[in-house]
Scaffold this motif. Sequence first.
Motif, PDB file in Angstrom:
ATOM      1  N   PHE A  40      41.950 -32.063  20.427  1.00 24.93           N
ATOM      2  CA  PHE A  40      40.524 -32.054  20.091  1.00 24.93           C
ATOM      3  C   PHE A  40      40.083 -30.669  19.647  1.00 24.93           C
ATOM      4  N   LEU A  41      40.610 -29.618  20.301  1.00 24.67           N
ATOM      5  CA  LEU A  41      40.268 -28.253  19.899  1.00 24.67           C
ATOM      6  C   LEU A  41      40.748 -27.974  18.473  1.00 24.67           C
ATOM      7  N   THR A  42      41.941 -28.461  18.149  1.00 28.68           N
ATOM      8  CA  THR A  42      42.462 -28.315  16.784  1.00 28.68           C
ATOM      9  C   THR A  42      41.548 -29.014  15.780  1.00 28.68           C
ATOM     10  N   ALA A  43      41.059 -30.195  16.155  1.00 27.47           N
ATOM     11  CA  ALA A  43      40.153 -30.945  15.276  1.00 27.47           C
ATOM     12  C   ALA A  43      38.855 -30.171  15.046  1.00 27.47           C
ATOM     13  N   ILE A  44      38.348 -29.513  16.097  1.00 23.42           N
ATOM     14  CA  ILE A  44      37.130 -28.713  15.959  1.00 23.42           C
ATOM     15  C   ILE A  44      37.368 -27.550  15.005  1.00 23.42           C
ATOM     16  N   GLN A 218      21.885 -23.918  20.575  1.00 20.17           N
ATOM     17  CA  GLN A 218      20.712 -23.695  21.426  1.00 20.17           C
ATOM     18  C   GLN A 218      20.619 -24.735  22.541  1.00 20.17           C
ATOM     19  N   ILE A 219      20.950 -25.981  22.237  1.00 14.86           N
ATOM     20  CA  ILE A 219      20.903 -27.019  23.271  1.00 14.86           C
ATOM     21  C   ILE A 219      21.921 -26.717  24.368  1.00 14.86           C
ATOM     22  N   VAL A 220      23.121 -26.307  23.977  1.00 17.61           N
ATOM     23  CA  VAL A 220      24.152 -25.950  24.959  1.00 17.61           C
ATOM     24  C   VAL A 220      23.696 -24.769  25.809  1.00 17.61           C
ATOM     25  N   CYS A 221      23.066 -23.775  25.188  1.00  9.08           N
ATOM     26  CA  CYS A 221      22.578 -22.611  25.926  1.00  9.08           C
ATOM     27  C   CYS A 221      21.473 -22.999  26.908  1.00  9.08           C
ATOM     28  N   ILE A 222      20.604 -23.905  26.506  1.00 15.23           N
ATOM     29  CA  ILE A 222      19.506 -24.326  27.381  1.00 15.23           C
ATOM     30  C   ILE A 222      20.036 -25.084  28.600  1.00 15.23           C
ATOM     31  N   TYR A 223      21.017 -25.955  28.387  1.00 13.45           N
ATOM     32  CA  TYR A 223      21.594 -26.697  29.508  1.00 13.45           C
ATOM     33  C   TYR A 223      22.512 -25.820  30.357  1.00 13.45           C
ATOM     34  N   GLY A 224      23.137 -24.833  29.745  1.00 15.78           N
ATOM     35  CA  GLY A 224      23.998 -23.920  30.495  1.00 15.78           C
ATOM     36  C   GLY A 224      25.451 -24.312  30.525  1.00 15.78           C
ATOM     37  N   TYR A 225      25.831 -25.382  29.844  1.00 14.33           N
ATOM     38  CA  TYR A 225      27.233 -25.808  29.771  1.00 14.33           C
ATOM     39  C   TYR A 225      27.413 -26.638  28.513  1.00 14.33           C
ATOM     40  N   ARG A 226      28.668 -26.838  28.129  1.00  7.85           N
ATOM     41  CA  ARG A 226      28.962 -27.590  26.911  1.00  7.85           C
ATOM     42  C   ARG A 226      29.587 -28.942  27.240  1.00  7.85           C
ATOM     43  N   PRO A 227      29.584 -29.877  26.277  1.00 10.68           N
ATOM     44  CA  PRO A 227      30.309 -31.136  26.477  1.00 10.68           C
ATOM     45  C   PRO A 227      31.813 -30.900  26.361  1.00 10.68           C
ATOM     46  N   SER A 228      32.574 -31.925  26.608  1.00  8.22           N
ATOM     47  CA  SER A 228      34.026 -31.837  26.484  1.00  8.22           C
ATOM     48  C   SER A 228      34.422 -31.661  25.020  1.00  8.22           C
ATOM     49  N   TYR A 229      35.657 -31.223  24.789  1.00  7.21           N
ATOM     50  CA  TYR A 229      36.143 -31.039  23.423  1.00  7.21           C
ATOM     51  C   TYR A 229      36.055 -32.339  22.621  1.00  7.21           C
ATOM     52  N   ALA A 230      36.388 -33.447  23.264  1.00  7.10           N
ATOM     53  CA  ALA A 230      36.366 -34.734  22.564  1.00  7.10           C
ATOM     54  C   ALA A 230      34.964 -35.041  22.035  1.00  7.10           C
ATOM     55  N   LYS A 231      33.951 -34.753  22.834  1.00  5.70           N
ATOM     56  CA  LYS A 231      32.580 -35.029  22.410  1.00  5.70           C
ATOM     57  C   LYS A 231      32.105 -34.002  21.395  1.00  5.70           C
ATOM     58  N   LEU A 232      32.586 -32.768  21.512  1.00  7.14           N
ATOM     59  CA  LEU A 232      32.227 -31.754  20.519  1.00  7.14           C
ATOM     60  C   LEU A 232      32.773 -32.113  19.141  1.00  7.14           C
ATOM     61  N   VAL A 233      33.943 -32.733  19.100  1.00  2.00           N
ATOM     62  CA  VAL A 233      34.496 -33.180  17.817  1.00  2.00           C
ATOM     63  C   VAL A 233      33.531 -34.152  17.145  1.00  2.00           C
ATOM     64  N   ARG A 234      33.002 -35.078  17.912  1.00  2.00           N
ATOM     65  CA  ARG A 234      32.075 -36.069  17.364  1.00  2.00           C
ATOM     66  C   ARG A 234      30.763 -35.410  16.922  1.00  2.00           C
ATOM     67  N   ILE A 235      30.312 -34.418  17.688  1.00  2.00           N
ATOM     68  CA  ILE A 235      29.075 -33.726  17.328  1.00  2.00           C
ATOM     69  C   ILE A 235      29.236 -32.953  16.025  1.00  2.00           C
ATOM     70  N   TYR A 236      30.317 -32.144  15.940  1.00  2.00           N
ATOM     71  CA  TYR A 236      30.500 -31.310  14.754  1.00  2.00           C
ATOM     72  C   TYR A 236      30.880 -32.143  13.523  1.00  2.00           C
ATOM     73  N   PHE A 237      31.503 -33.280  13.742  1.00  3.56           N
ATOM     74  CA  PHE A 237      31.767 -34.176  12.610  1.00  3.56           C
ATOM     75  C   PHE A 237      30.452 -34.717  12.059  1.00  3.56           C
ATOM     76  N   THR A 238      29.512 -35.015  12.944  1.00  2.89           N
ATOM     77  CA  THR A 238      28.198 -35.479  12.503  1.00  2.89           C
ATOM     78  C   THR A 238      27.447 -34.374  11.771  1.00  2.89           C
ATOM     79  N   VAL A 239      27.610 -33.123  12.231  1.00  2.00           N
ATOM     80  CA  VAL A 239      26.997 -31.986  11.538  1.00  2.00           C
ATOM     81  C   VAL A 239      27.545 -31.879  10.113  1.00  2.00           C
ATOM     82  N   LEU A 240      28.864 -31.986   9.982  1.00  2.00           N
ATOM     83  CA  LEU A 240      29.494 -31.930   8.662  1.00  2.00           C
ATOM     84  C   LEU A 240      29.029 -33.085   7.787  1.00  2.00           C
TER      85      LEU A 240
END
Length: 351
Positions: A40-44, A218-240
């Motif tokens: 998942f990190l490679t995908a990101i 900013q959302i990650v900073c406000i919550y104070g933690y990030r989602p898992s790599y698998a979910k970040l892949v889906r988020i950044y794919f949506t951004v792209l």
Amino acid sequence: MKKTKEQTGVTGLTLDKKLDDSAFEKSMSAELNQKNEKGFLTAIIVIATIISLLLVGALADILTVCFEMNRVFGYVVCGVVAILLIAFVIRPIVKVLSSRFFITDVTSDTFDVAVRRNYKALKSVAQALIEYNLDPKNVRFRYLSDEKISLLKRALADGNKPALKIALKDAYATDVAGCVNALIWKSAGKVFLTTSISQNDKIDALSALLVNLSLVKQIVCIYGYRPSYAKLVRIYFTVLRSALIAYGMQNVNWFNVFSKFFSGVAKKIPFLDTIVDSAVQGTVSAFMTVLIGYKTKRFLCSDYKKQEKLDINGEILEGADGVEVTDDEVKIAAELAKEIRNKNGSITPLG
């Protein structure tokens, strides 16, 4: 200006001193470093590379003109573009990846280690929220009330895990959620204005890309933690995908698509076709930003609820409904631990 002990609320705390995000990730046991996480990190990284190339491609015409004017000037502009790329694309992604996280993908072998690491992360998140909202430099951007800060400080000072969980859950459900919702709609407004006014496909794609990357950070900073790599892949794919959609919107004549709705008034309103095209392009891009924002928020809440299911003694907490535990081994291990505790509790000490 130095913070007083009353401001920071760290007097007498037994928690680890400012658990560093990167140190937390490095401190994970080898058995917790899942192989699929590397994938998942490679995908990101691949998505980040594509985003970077998209940004450079959008500025290719400008760079060509600069080199035609003067070679030295062209190199200077290239340097500026590189700095902008690092500041507005690479840095937000790296900041998200280096943030705290909760371990939710566990087995019976990694259960206890995951629970301990999650509790450290929980304390670190609470401490970070307190420090940010008490910092005089952030007074304009405070999002936690004094009451919520006080509850978090008291729970940390007492080393009271149940109270800490309750205080964080309450803060996330009220102040944090309200702040993030406002941020999402504010970002959507920025994208709407830019894409509806610019009438340039490359500017549309760039604005959607930069605003959405900043929003996730900013959302990650406000919550104070990030989602898992698998979910970040889906988020950044949506951004792209949102950037590509914004880029392609200019190639569609939306006035012709909706022409049947304007057949009677088309000649009476000047520039109606431009107005319709701008409104549709801005609305679609804004919708994608809202989608990215709420998807990030939903994934963060999901990870928090999953780690909340795992009690420090290996017990699945009651009342934490709506949380999906995908690994059956976790359930089995939790039930066994609960049964052992019940048996031990039934033995009456002699004497």
